[in-house]
Design a protein around this motif. Structure first.
Motif, PDB file in Angstrom:
ATOM      1  N   UNK A  80       0.841  -1.200   0.000  1.00 49.86           N
ATOM      2  CA  UNK A  80       0.000   0.000   0.000  1.00 49.86           C
ATOM      3  C   UNK A  80       0.876   1.249   0.000  1.00 49.86           C
ATOM      4  N   UNK A  81       0.521   2.201  -0.837  1.00 47.41           N
ATOM      5  CA  UNK A  81       1.219   3.481  -0.927  1.00 47.41           C
ATOM      6  C   UNK A  81       0.170   4.587  -0.996  1.00 47.41           C
ATOM      7  N   UNK A  82       0.455   5.702  -0.318  1.00 46.60           N
ATOM      8  CA  UNK A  82      -0.409   6.874  -0.372  1.00 46.60           C
ATOM      9  C   UNK A  82       0.403   8.076  -0.848  1.00 46.60           C
ATOM     10  N   UNK A  83      -0.167   8.828  -1.784  1.00 49.29           N
ATOM     11  CA  UNK A  83       0.450  10.074  -2.240  1.00 49.29           C
ATOM     12  C   UNK A  83      -0.605  11.165  -2.229  1.00 49.29           C
ATOM     13  N   UNK A  84      -0.317  12.245  -1.542  1.00 45.22           N
ATOM     14  CA  UNK A  84      -1.259  13.367  -1.494  1.00 45.22           C
ATOM     15  C   UNK A  84      -0.466  14.664  -1.598  1.00 45.22           C
ATOM     16  N   UNK A  85      -1.134  15.710  -2.067  1.00 43.79           N
ATOM     17  CA  UNK A  85      -0.417  16.965  -2.203  1.00 43.79           C
ATOM     18  C   UNK A  85      -1.266  18.045  -2.828  1.00 43.79           C
ATOM     19  N   UNK A  86      -0.606  19.160  -3.118  1.00 45.40           N
ATOM     20  CA  UNK A  86      -1.268  20.291  -3.748  1.00 45.40           C
ATOM     21  C   UNK A  86      -0.393  20.798  -4.891  1.00 45.40           C
ATOM     22  N   UNK A  87      -1.034  21.394  -5.876  1.00 44.97           N
ATOM     23  CA  UNK A  87      -0.346  22.030  -6.992  1.00 44.97           C
ATOM     24  C   UNK A  87      -0.959  23.404  -7.212  1.00 44.97           C
ATOM     25  N   UNK A  88      -0.101  24.423  -7.315  1.00 41.38           N
ATOM     26  CA  UNK A  88      -0.547  25.799  -7.508  1.00 41.38           C
ATOM     27  C   UNK A  88       0.069  26.328  -8.796  1.00 41.38           C
ATOM     28  N   UNK A  89      -0.778  26.808  -9.686  1.00 39.55           N
ATOM     29  CA  UNK A  89      -0.319  27.406 -10.935  1.00 39.55           C
ATOM     30  C   UNK A  89      -0.909  28.798 -11.068  1.00 39.55           C
ATOM     31  N   UNK A  90      -0.091  29.743 -11.521  1.00 37.61           N
ATOM     32  CA  UNK A  90      -0.577  31.103 -11.695  1.00 37.61           C
ATOM     33  C   UNK A  90       0.098  31.789 -12.861  1.00 37.61           C
ATOM     34  N   UNK A  91      -0.600  32.758 -13.445  1.00 34.29           N
ATOM     35  CA  UNK A  91      -0.003  33.531 -14.529  1.00 34.29           C
ATOM     36  C   UNK A  91      -0.352  35.002 -14.350  1.00 34.29           C
ATOM     37  N   UNK A  92       0.511  35.857 -14.891  1.00 36.77           N
ATOM     38  CA  UNK A  92       0.325  37.305 -14.824  1.00 36.77           C
ATOM     39  C   UNK A  92       0.799  37.900 -16.140  1.00 36.77           C
ATOM     40  N   UNK A  93      -0.014  38.818 -16.694  1.00 31.40           N
ATOM     41  CA  UNK A  93       0.348  39.502 -17.930  1.00 31.40           C
ATOM     42  C   UNK A  93       0.517  40.994 -17.625  1.00 31.40           C
ATOM     43  N   UNK A  94       1.760  41.424 -17.283  1.00 28.92           N
ATOM     44  CA  UNK A  94       1.967  42.849 -17.005  1.00 28.92           C
ATOM     45  C   UNK A  94       1.855  43.717 -18.247  1.00 28.92           C
ATOM     46  N   UNK A  95       1.989  43.086 -19.420  1.00 28.76           N
ATOM     47  CA  UNK A  95       1.813  43.777 -20.692  1.00 28.76           C
ATOM     48  C   UNK A  95       1.212  42.794 -21.679  1.00 28.76           C
ATOM     49  N   UNK A  96       0.666  43.307 -22.776  1.00 28.11           N
ATOM     50  CA  UNK A  96       0.006  42.455 -23.751  1.00 28.11           C
ATOM     51  C   UNK A  96       0.942  41.396 -24.318  1.00 28.11           C
ATOM     52  N   UNK A  97       2.218  41.722 -24.454  1.00 27.73           N
ATOM     53  CA  UNK A  97       3.177  40.813 -25.091  1.00 27.73           C
ATOM     54  C   UNK A  97       3.968  39.972 -24.091  1.00 27.73           C
ATOM     55  N   UNK A  98       3.723  40.139 -22.794  1.00 29.36           N
ATOM     56  CA  UNK A  98       4.514  39.455 -21.763  1.00 29.36           C
ATOM     57  C   UNK A  98       3.602  38.616 -20.875  1.00 29.36           C
ATOM     58  N   UNK A  99       4.006  37.360 -20.642  1.00 32.73           N
ATOM     59  CA  UNK A  99       3.287  36.477 -19.722  1.00 32.73           C
ATOM     60  C   UNK A  99       4.279  35.861 -18.742  1.00 32.73           C
ATOM     61  N   UNK A 100       4.024  36.036 -17.456  1.00 33.25           N
ATOM     62  CA  UNK A 100       4.821  35.424 -16.408  1.00 33.25           C
ATOM     63  C   UNK A 100       4.008  34.301 -15.775  1.00 33.25           C
ATOM     64  N   UNK A 101       4.642  33.174 -15.500  1.00 36.57           N
ATOM     65  CA  UNK A 101       3.906  32.052 -14.907  1.00 36.57           C
ATOM     66  C   UNK A 101       4.744  31.360 -13.850  1.00 36.57           C
ATOM     67  N   UNK A 102       4.051  30.721 -12.920  1.00 41.38           N
ATOM     68  CA  UNK A 102       4.697  29.967 -11.844  1.00 41.38           C
ATOM     69  C   UNK A 102       3.866  28.724 -11.568  1.00 41.38           C
ATOM     70  N   UNK A 103       4.548  27.626 -11.273  1.00 39.38           N
ATOM     71  CA  UNK A 103       3.870  26.381 -10.906  1.00 39.38           C
ATOM     72  C   UNK A 103       4.656  25.738  -9.762  1.00 39.38           C
ATOM     73  N   UNK A 104       3.959  25.457  -8.666  1.00 42.18           N
ATOM     74  CA  UNK A 104       4.598  24.858  -7.484  1.00 42.18           C
ATOM     75  C   UNK A 104       3.825  23.619  -7.062  1.00 42.18           C
ATOM     76  N   UNK A 105       4.551  22.547  -6.796  1.00 45.55           N
ATOM     77  CA  UNK A 105       3.928  21.314  -6.337  1.00 45.55           C
ATOM     78  C   UNK A 105       4.538  20.832  -5.029  1.00 45.55           C
ATOM     79  N   UNK A 106       3.684  20.430  -4.102  1.00 43.38           N
ATOM     80  CA  UNK A 106       4.122  19.890  -2.812  1.00 43.38           C
ATOM     81  C   UNK A 106       3.474  18.529  -2.638  1.00 43.38           C
ATOM     82  N   UNK A 107       4.299  17.487  -2.483  1.00 41.73           N
ATOM     83  CA  UNK A 107       3.793  16.115  -2.428  1.00 41.73           C
ATOM     84  C   UNK A 107       4.258  15.419  -1.154  1.00 41.73           C
ATOM     85  N   UNK A 108       3.337  14.698  -0.540  1.00 43.14           N
ATOM     86  CA  UNK A 108       3.642  13.859   0.617  1.00 43.14           C
ATOM     87  C   UNK A 108       3.318  12.422   0.227  1.00 43.14           C
ATOM     88  N   UNK A 109       4.345  11.642  -0.078  1.00 39.22           N
ATOM     89  CA  UNK A 109       4.142  10.256  -0.512  1.00 39.22           C
ATOM     90  C   UNK A 109       4.917   9.327   0.410  1.00 39.22           C
TER      91      UNK A 109
END
Length: 230
Positions: A80-109
């Protein structure tokens, strides 16, 4: 919001890298997966996606070094194995031609049950506790675009059957990639760079012999890519 429940089976088989008659065969794996996510996007300029998950796995398939022959390894089944966690993704467009993004994952397995082994309660092999990805994309209307980003993989372990090899692990590493390109009609031209800092890292471990940690990751690569869509 989105909720999902999934049942999956992975068939069993035979390990090609061991001659041990007791280790060569492994059983099918069964997984019950529960996932809940919320997407918050109040405008076209920014948004956040939050996902929480829980995986309950029976007969979990993973690679183990052969204790009698350290040059060999096989696929074993943990009860038996258990894996649980959260994932957070976000994006920001400070200008029409620019996109900033971040993705963070935290896992407890962890291994919840593994008969007669020393792995109960330990972090599951090859599953990092944390991951982080950052990127910035620049896109112009004339077809010129650029992207730069980093990817960080947290510490991962490679356990033997007894779970005593605490020093054998892949340390956390960060990779820097970038590309600069131009799109014209059905054509794409780009100059790309992989692992620009020439980070030395390993993607996996395949045995427990000292001095032979495993499969090395890609060194710095600079290249040119030309593609056409039909």
């Amino acid at each position: 919001g989105n909720a999902r429940v999934t049942y999956a089976e992975k068939p069993g088989g035979f390990s090609p890298y061991t001659n041990s008659p007791t280790a060569i065969a492994f059983s099918e794996e069964e997984t019950m997966a529960y996932e809940f996510s919320i997407l918050f996007r109040p405008s076209e300029t920014w948004g956040v996606n939050l996902t929480a998950y829980l995986n309950e796995i029976e007969n979990y398939q993973f690679e183990l070094p052969d204790s009698l022959d350290p040059t060999s390894y096989y696929v074993a089944n943990a009860d038996e194995v258990t894996a649980k966690g959260i994932e957070i993704e976000g994006f920001l467009k400070p200008a029409e031609s620019v996109t900033l993004s971040v993705a963070y994952g935290l896992s407890d397995s962890e291994y919840d049950k593994f008969t007669d082994s020393g792995l109960v309660g330990k972090q599951v092999s090859f599953v990092p506790k944390q991951t982080l990805a950052l990127s910035a994309i620049y896109q112009l209307e004339n077809g010129i675009y650029g992207q730069i980003g980093t990817k960080t993989i947290g510490d991962t372990h490679f356990w033997d059957y007894n779970g005593l090899n605490t020093a054998e692990k892949i340390d956390s590493y960060t990779l820097l990639d970038a590309n600069l390109g131009y799109g014209w009609k059905d054509w794409q031209f780009s100059v790309f760079g992989i692992n620009l800092t020439d980070e030395e890292y390993y993607t996996s471990l395949v045995n427990n012999l000292p001095g032979t940690p495993g499969i090395a990751g890609s060194p710095r690569v600079i290249g040119l890519s030309i593609s056409k869509e039909f």
